[in-house]
Write an enzyme that holds these catalytic residues in place. Sequence first.
Site, PDB file in Angstrom:
ATOM      1  N   GLY A   1       0.936  -1.117  -0.039  1.00  7.42           N
ATOM      2  CA  GLY A   1      -0.063  -0.074  -0.081  1.00  7.42           C
ATOM      3  C   GLY A   1       0.820   1.129  -0.008  1.00  7.42           C
ATOM      4  O   GLY A   1       1.858   1.427  -0.868  1.00  7.42           O
TER       5      GLY A   1
ATOM      6  N   CYS B   1       5.925  -5.231   0.539  1.00  9.63           N
ATOM      7  CA  CYS B   1       6.297  -3.984   0.111  1.00  9.63           C
ATOM      8  C   CYS B   1       6.014  -3.027   1.013  1.00  9.63           C
ATOM      9  O   CYS B   1       6.927  -2.883   1.873  1.00  9.63           O
ATOM     10  CB  CYS B   1       5.377  -3.868  -1.209  1.00  9.63           C
ATOM     11  SG  CYS B   1       5.817  -2.506  -2.302  1.00  9.63           S
TER      12      CYS B   1
ATOM     13  N   HIS C   1       4.618  -8.455  -4.398  1.00  6.88           N
ATOM     14  CA  HIS C   1       3.422  -8.315  -3.917  1.00  6.88           C
ATOM     15  C   HIS C   1       2.719  -9.831  -4.254  1.00  6.88           C
ATOM     16  O   HIS C   1       2.207 -10.004  -5.311  1.00  6.88           O
ATOM     17  CB  HIS C   1       2.221  -7.690  -4.375  1.00  6.88           C
ATOM     18  CG  HIS C   1       2.424  -6.172  -4.007  1.00  6.88           C
ATOM     19  ND1 HIS C   1       1.972  -5.511  -3.000  1.00  6.88           N
ATOM     20  CD2 HIS C   1       3.439  -5.239  -4.613  1.00  6.88           C
ATOM     21  CE1 HIS C   1       2.182  -4.129  -2.837  1.00  6.88           C
ATOM     22  NE2 HIS C   1       3.102  -4.208  -3.898  1.00  6.88           N
TER      23      HIS C   1
ATOM     24  N   GLU D   1       0.507 -11.196  -3.095  1.00 10.05           N
ATOM     25  CA  GLU D   1      -1.030 -11.024  -2.821  1.00 10.05           C
ATOM     26  C   GLU D   1      -1.710 -10.745  -4.424  1.00 10.05           C
ATOM     27  O   GLU D   1      -2.907 -10.827  -4.539  1.00 10.05           O
ATOM     28  CB  GLU D   1      -1.485 -10.084  -1.710  1.00 10.05           C
ATOM     29  CG  GLU D   1      -1.342  -8.702  -2.086  1.00 10.05           C
ATOM     30  CD  GLU D   1       0.076  -8.251  -1.566  1.00 10.05           C
ATOM     31  OE1 GLU D   1       1.095  -9.166  -1.746  1.00 10.05           O
ATOM     32  OE2 GLU D   1       0.303  -6.836  -1.572  1.00 10.05           O
TER      33      GLU D   1
HETATM   34  N1  LIG Z   1       3.037  -1.151  -3.568  1.00 11.31           N
HETATM   35  C1  LIG Z   1       3.496  -0.698  -2.433  1.00 11.31           C
HETATM   36  O1  LIG Z   1       3.447  -1.231  -1.198  1.00 11.31           O
HETATM   37  C2  LIG Z   1       4.523   0.335  -2.581  1.00 11.31           C
HETATM   38  C3  LIG Z   1       5.053   1.108  -1.387  1.00 11.31           C
HETATM   39  C4  LIG Z   1       5.211   2.360  -1.345  1.00 11.31           C
HETATM   40  N2  LIG Z   1       5.938   2.977  -2.605  1.00 11.31           N
HETATM   41  C5  LIG Z   1       5.962   3.026  -0.060  1.00 11.31           C
HETATM   42  O2  LIG Z   1       7.098   3.608  -0.179  1.00 11.31           O
HETATM   43  O3  LIG Z   1       5.363   3.054   0.937  1.00 11.31           O
END
Ligand SMILES: NC(=O)CC[C@H](N)C(=O)O
EC number: 3.5.1.2
Length: 213
Positions: free
Chosen positions: A59, A92, A192, A194
């Site tokens: 996210g 992520c 990911h 998921e």
């Molecule tokens: N797909 C993702 O979870 C991206 C992470 C997001 N770029 C961050 O720095 O929090």
Amino acid sequence: MQTEESMKRVGVLALQGAFSEHIQHLEKCVADNGYEVKIVTVRTPEELSQCDALVLPGGESTSMSLIAQRTGMFPHLRKFVHDPSKAVWGTCAGLIYISQELANERELVQPLELLKVRVRRNAFGRQAQSFVQNCNFSEFIPGCHDFPAVFIRAPVIEHIFDADAVKPLFTLESGLIVAASQGDNILATSFHPELAENDSRFHDWFLRQFVLK
Ligand SMILES: NC(=O)CC[C@H](N)C(=O)O
């Protein structure tokens, strides 16, 4: 057959991000294999306290961190993830959130300081540089030679502070570490699983290796 109360409970942090996708994959693994595991969403300290494991989804780590602060969840999350009896998986943004240190874009993220690494946010660039790479994970997931790893504004593990504790699991040809474990209870992935369409092998491995062990 165990009662629901005696089953292991895997929580998916549902403050922000791709938590429903994790739930779908985890529930499919449970249904397909008859695992005596209950999958639950976690938004409150009470829900968190009932879990044996926690998945922190992708996210935006800034949003995840701010919401955890504003809802009072931060201290409960920090205590939970630092409990060695709990399994933890950060994907992520979740990887960023559990890390000890951020190399960049530190503002507004108060990490949980669990994973003994420094991570670089958005290491591949912005959304337009997102990509899917078929990865051979068979060195740690037997038989998984071709997993579609989805990288969306992904971080990378830039530095490992404790090489005895943190084990890189997968490194891209560029030399960037994108999956690691810490001890026998913590997993971190830049990508990911998921978001892998109809492929729950990574989630199944997480359940078997970290939750049902
Ligand atoms: N797909 C993702 O979870 C991206 C992470 C997001 N770029 C961050 O720095 O929090």
